[in-house]
Scaffold this motif. Sequence first.
Motif, mmCIF file in Angstrom:
data_model
loop_
_atom_site.group_PDB
_atom_site.id
_atom_site.type_symbol
_atom_site.label_atom_id
_atom_site.label_comp_id
_atom_site.label_asym_id
_atom_site.label_seq_id
_atom_site.Cartn_x
_atom_site.Cartn_y
_atom_site.Cartn_z
ATOM 1 N N ARG A 1 -1.361 4.183 11.840
ATOM 2 C CA ARG A 1 -1.348 2.601 11.988
ATOM 3 C C ARG A 1 -2.191 1.494 12.302
ATOM 4 O O ARG A 1 -2.458 0.410 11.438
ATOM 5 N N SER A 2 -3.443 1.516 12.719
ATOM 6 C CA SER A 2 -4.617 1.063 12.360
ATOM 7 C C SER A 2 -4.682 0.660 10.912
ATOM 8 O O SER A 2 -5.515 -0.076 10.592
ATOM 9 N N VAL A 3 -4.539 1.420 10.143
ATOM 10 C CA VAL A 3 -4.676 1.152 8.510
ATOM 11 C C VAL A 3 -4.278 0.224 7.940
ATOM 12 O O VAL A 3 -4.861 -0.591 6.955
ATOM 13 N N VAL A 4 -2.752 0.730 7.738
ATOM 14 C CA VAL A 4 -1.806 -0.042 7.741
ATOM 15 C C VAL A 4 -2.121 -1.834 8.519
ATOM 16 O O VAL A 4 -2.407 -2.495 7.241
ATOM 17 N N GLU A 5 -2.067 -1.977 9.335
ATOM 18 C CA GLU A 5 -2.337 -3.029 10.030
ATOM 19 C C GLU A 5 -3.758 -4.118 9.144
ATOM 20 O O GLU A 5 -3.557 -5.583 9.061
ATOM 21 N N GLU A 6 -4.705 -3.200 9.670
ATOM 22 C CA GLU A 6 -6.051 -3.522 8.908
ATOM 23 C C GLU A 6 -5.711 -4.492 7.577
ATOM 24 O O GLU A 6 -6.271 -5.733 7.280
ATOM 25 N N VAL A 7 -5.324 -2.967 6.640
ATOM 26 C CA VAL A 7 -4.162 -3.543 5.576
ATOM 27 C C VAL A 7 -3.980 -4.676 5.092
ATOM 28 O O VAL A 7 -3.825 -5.594 4.130
ATOM 29 N N GLU A 8 -2.870 -5.306 5.796
ATOM 30 C CA GLU A 8 -1.458 -5.724 5.725
ATOM 31 C C GLU A 8 -2.618 -7.137 6.386
ATOM 32 O O GLU A 8 -2.034 -8.403 5.808
ATOM 33 N N VAL B 1 3.009 6.530 -0.227
ATOM 34 C CA VAL B 1 2.679 5.085 -0.600
ATOM 35 C C VAL B 1 1.297 5.261 -0.937
ATOM 36 O O VAL B 1 0.617 4.038 -0.848
ATOM 37 N N TRP B 2 0.038 5.670 0.316
ATOM 38 C CA TRP B 2 -0.523 5.912 -0.749
ATOM 39 C C TRP B 2 -1.277 6.131 -2.067
ATOM 40 O O TRP B 2 -2.348 5.728 -3.100
ATOM 41 N N ASP B 3 -0.813 6.723 -3.216
ATOM 42 C CA ASP B 3 -0.681 6.675 -3.665
ATOM 43 C C ASP B 3 -0.512 5.721 -4.770
ATOM 44 O O ASP B 3 -1.049 4.994 -6.275
ATOM 45 N N ASP B 4 1.006 5.495 -4.720
ATOM 46 C CA ASP B 4 1.349 4.257 -4.986
ATOM 47 C C ASP B 4 -0.012 2.678 -4.728
ATOM 48 O O ASP B 4 -0.331 1.412 -5.583
ATOM 49 N N VAL B 5 -0.800 2.279 -3.622
ATOM 50 C CA VAL B 5 -1.686 1.156 -3.644
ATOM 51 C C VAL B 5 -2.875 1.782 -3.653
ATOM 52 O O VAL B 5 -3.809 1.249 -4.448
ATOM 53 N N ARG B 6 -3.278 3.267 -5.181
ATOM 54 C CA ARG B 6 -4.359 3.462 -5.174
ATOM 55 C C ARG B 6 -4.425 2.331 -7.323
ATOM 56 O O ARG B 6 -5.358 1.536 -7.118
ATOM 57 N N ALA B 7 -3.329 2.275 -7.234
ATOM 58 C CA ALA B 7 -2.967 2.380 -9.230
ATOM 59 C C ALA B 7 -3.993 0.302 -9.132
ATOM 60 O O ALA B 7 -4.714 -0.307 -9.163
ATOM 61 N N GLY C 1 4.066 -2.362 3.806
ATOM 62 C CA GLY C 1 4.739 -3.118 4.738
ATOM 63 C C GLY C 1 5.657 -1.852 5.210
ATOM 64 O O GLY C 1 6.863 -2.600 5.635
ATOM 65 N N GLY C 2 6.288 -1.113 4.029
ATOM 66 C CA GLY C 2 7.303 -0.972 4.225
ATOM 67 C C GLY C 2 6.941 0.706 4.754
ATOM 68 O O GLY C 2 8.233 1.211 5.008
ATOM 69 N N ILE C 3 6.363 1.245 4.825
ATOM 70 C CA ILE C 3 6.048 2.161 6.360
ATOM 71 C C ILE C 3 6.683 2.024 7.350
ATOM 72 O O ILE C 3 6.530 1.161 8.186
ATOM 73 N N ASP C 4 7.617 2.727 7.637
ATOM 74 C CA ASP C 4 8.038 3.022 9.441
ATOM 75 C C ASP C 4 7.531 3.202 10.029
ATOM 76 O O ASP C 4 6.273 3.545 9.696
ATOM 77 N N ALA C 5 8.121 3.105 11.140
ATOM 78 C CA ALA C 5 7.616 3.251 12.592
ATOM 79 C C ALA C 5 6.144 4.411 12.806
ATOM 80 O O ALA C 5 6.037 5.230 13.161
ATOM 81 N N VAL C 6 7.609 5.834 12.431
ATOM 82 C CA VAL C 6 7.603 6.999 11.742
ATOM 83 C C VAL C 6 6.564 6.625 11.116
ATOM 84 O O VAL C 6 5.363 8.272 11.073
ATOM 85 N N GLY C 7 6.431 6.839 9.818
ATOM 86 C CA GLY C 7 5.620 6.846 9.574
ATOM 87 C C GLY C 7 4.248 5.946 9.162
ATOM 88 O O GLY C 7 3.056 6.570 8.930
ATOM 89 N N ARG C 8 4.006 4.984 10.133
ATOM 90 C CA ARG C 8 3.242 5.172 11.400
ATOM 91 C C ARG C 8 2.160 5.740 12.193
ATOM 92 O O ARG C 8 0.932 5.911 12.595
ATOM 93 N N SER C 9 2.658 6.545 12.159
ATOM 94 C CA SER C 9 2.957 7.444 14.150
ATOM 95 C C SER C 9 1.950 8.271 14.299
ATOM 96 O O SER C 9 1.195 8.746 14.512
ATOM 97 N N GLY C 10 1.234 8.324 12.638
ATOM 98 C CA GLY C 10 0.339 10.028 12.693
ATOM 99 C C GLY C 10 -1.262 9.340 12.554
ATOM 100 O O GLY C 10 -1.646 8.502 12.458
ATOM 101 N N LEU C 11 -2.083 10.145 11.715
ATOM 102 C CA LEU C 11 -3.082 10.346 11.619
ATOM 103 C C LEU C 11 -3.222 10.683 10.005
ATOM 104 O O LEU C 11 -2.675 11.038 9.677
ATOM 105 N N TRP C 12 -4.144 8.752 9.336
ATOM 106 C CA TRP C 12 -4.433 9.163 8.642
ATOM 107 C C TRP C 12 -4.623 10.201 7.371
ATOM 108 O O TRP C 12 -4.477 10.420 6.022
#
Length: 131
Positions: free
Chosen positions: A39-46, A97-103, A77-88
């Motif tokens: 969640r923290s990583v996603v929020e920082e990048v967004e 999604v992490w492979d998708d943002v790499r390119a 932004g498409g990662i849902d709440a469940v996908g944001r709830s764990g450890l990176w």
Amino acid sequence: MNDLGDAHLRTLTLRFMALLAADTQDQLAWLGGREQDTRSVVEEVELLCRVSEGLGERGVLGPEDLHDLQTIGRRLGGIDAVGRSGLWADDLPVDPVWDDVRAPARRFLVRTLGDWRQPLPRPASPAVGGR
């Protein structure tokens, strides 16, 4: 780029793109066992992607750069709440999604710095953004 704030935001953007562009194993090594919430990583990048729009308006980033940042922001932004709830570290190897943002992160760095392989930023202290 005459504003120190713009220079700082550009540097933050480059550092985050270097981290997002890195191979999964390098990202996991960078984490070094720290418990960083997804969640923290996603929020920082967004946030960084939204703030970067101002850099584009001021000519610090080009249209292609903004396009790649918007692509990354939309994908994360498409990662849902469940996908944001764990450890990176747990999500990195299994969530596509992490492979998708790499390119787009790599394209951004190649265009900006000539190569996507960049030193990873210095990790934050374990207390910042962790559980």
